[in-house]
Design an enzyme around this catalytic site. Structure first.
Site, PDB file in Angstrom:
ATOM      1  N   ARG A   1      -8.924  -4.110  -4.853  1.00 43.91           N
ATOM      2  CA  ARG A   1      -9.216  -5.431  -4.298  1.00 43.91           C
ATOM      3  C   ARG A   1      -9.432  -5.352  -2.784  1.00 43.91           C
ATOM      4  NH1 ARG A   1      -4.397  -9.864  -4.078  1.00 43.91           N
ATOM      5  NH2 ARG A   1      -3.569  -8.160  -2.795  1.00 43.91           N
TER       6      ARG A   1
ATOM      7  N   CYS B   1      -4.854   4.929  -5.067  1.00 45.22           N
ATOM      8  CA  CYS B   1      -4.168   3.670  -4.793  1.00 45.22           C
ATOM      9  C   CYS B   1      -2.751   3.811  -5.318  1.00 45.22           C
ATOM     10  CB  CYS B   1      -4.887   2.499  -5.459  1.00 45.22           C
ATOM     11  SG  CYS B   1      -4.043   0.918  -5.209  1.00 45.22           S
TER      12      CYS B   1
ATOM     13  N   CYS C   1       0.871  -1.178   0.000  1.00 45.96           N
ATOM     14  CA  CYS C   1       0.000   0.000   0.000  1.00 45.96           C
ATOM     15  C   CYS C   1       0.904   1.222   0.000  1.00 45.96           C
ATOM     16  CB  CYS C   1      -0.934   0.004   1.204  1.00 45.96           C
ATOM     17  SG  CYS C   1      -1.947   1.512   1.308  1.00 45.96           S
TER      18      CYS C   1
END
Length: 290
Positions: free
Chosen positions: A217, A225, A78
């Site tokens: 997801r 993202c 992330c």
């Protein structure tokens, strides 16, 4: 006693990507998927990603970071959350760099300015088995996958890239022409992706700029993202649509992505924002299974 009870939680965001950080170093315990879901369902604490700092496993690293999505599933990467973690560890100004560990590998983080950080996100994995895909694909810059009627698909031939997690990027002329909220969950669970995938729509504005929208997801539609931005730049560069550096514009803001030729490393630079910090109420976990 639950190690999360009354633990300090820091709420931040990286260009709209909602991040919650909990430091469990020294606690001798981690977080379970049900516990992560319980936190995500708590009013005021909803997150896209939960970044759990645990004791480092390698010399020289400040922490091992376990990452949870809002549905309780884990993610190996992330980018926006990693920048936020870097801020929490570097905010005292004593140093400008920190090394973190994740399931995807080591991530070197650097302070650029007070609220802007760079993260070396690792090298893109481009082979079908590395994405992973359920079948072989000799050219992962355009794989055989489509959405819509077989004789007239709405979307087709995405590029696939693993940047710590699997990404499929469809290049389109008008992102607004597609209902990603409807398309995303179908493609996320396509049999081609045994570990599911992040689904992105990308528009090349210029060789130096990419517009991007992401179905993440385990999360859904998201304002930003970081790993998807990295994957989009790699995919675009492989197709010759951009160079190895571009600004990626997401609904929540912009990231600078640089795919370094010297060592194949992808470097992401962008801002972070602190929102608040609070203590986790033990009642949150009353019904969360171990």
């Amino acid at each position: 006693m639950n190690p999360l009870a009354n633990r300090l939680a820091v709420k931040m965001n990286g260009i709209g990507n909602e991040i919650l950080i909990v430091d469990l170093r020294g606690a001798g315990a981690g977080v379970t998927g049900p516990q992560a879901r319980a936190i995500a369902r708590t009013k005021g604490l909803a997150f896209d990603q939960l970044m759990v700092l645990e004791d480092p496993r390698s010399k020289g690293c400040a922490a091992f970071v376990t990452i949870f999505n809002a549905d309780g599933s884990q993610s190996a990467a992330c980018g926006n959350g990693t920048r936020c973690v870097a801020w929490t560890l570097l905010k005292d100004g004593a140093r400008d760099e920190v090394l973190l560990e994740t399931a995807a590998g080591r991530l070197a983080c650097r302070r650029v300015s007070e609220l802007v950080f760079s993260v070396e996100m690792g090298r893109p994995r481009l082979k079908a088995a590395e994405i992973p895909l359920s079948r072989d694909a000799p050219d992962t810059s355009a794989v055989d996958l489509s959405f819509g009627p077989a004789d007239s698909p709405i979307l087709k031939n995405p590029a696939v890239v693993n940047m710590g997690n699997p990404h499929a990027i469809f290049f389109v002329e008008d992102i607004g022409a597609y209902d990603l909220a409807a398309i995303g969950p179908v493609l996320e669970h396509d049999p081609l992706f045994p570990e599911r995938a992040n689904i992105s729509l990308a528009r090349i504005v210029s060789p130096e700029r990419i517009e991007l929208k992401v179905w993440e997801r385990g999360v859904g539609l998201t304002l930003a993202c970081g790993s998807a931005a990295c994957a989009a730049l790699v995919a675009a560069a492989r197709r010759g649509l951009t160079g190895r550096r571009a600004t990626v514009a997401l609904p929540g803001g912009e990231l600078d992505i640089f795919w370094r030729e010297s060592d194949d490393m992808v470097v992401m630079t962008g801002p972070v924002a602190f929102e608040f910090e609070t203590r986790l109420d033990p009642a949150i976990f009353a019904d969360a299974a171990a």
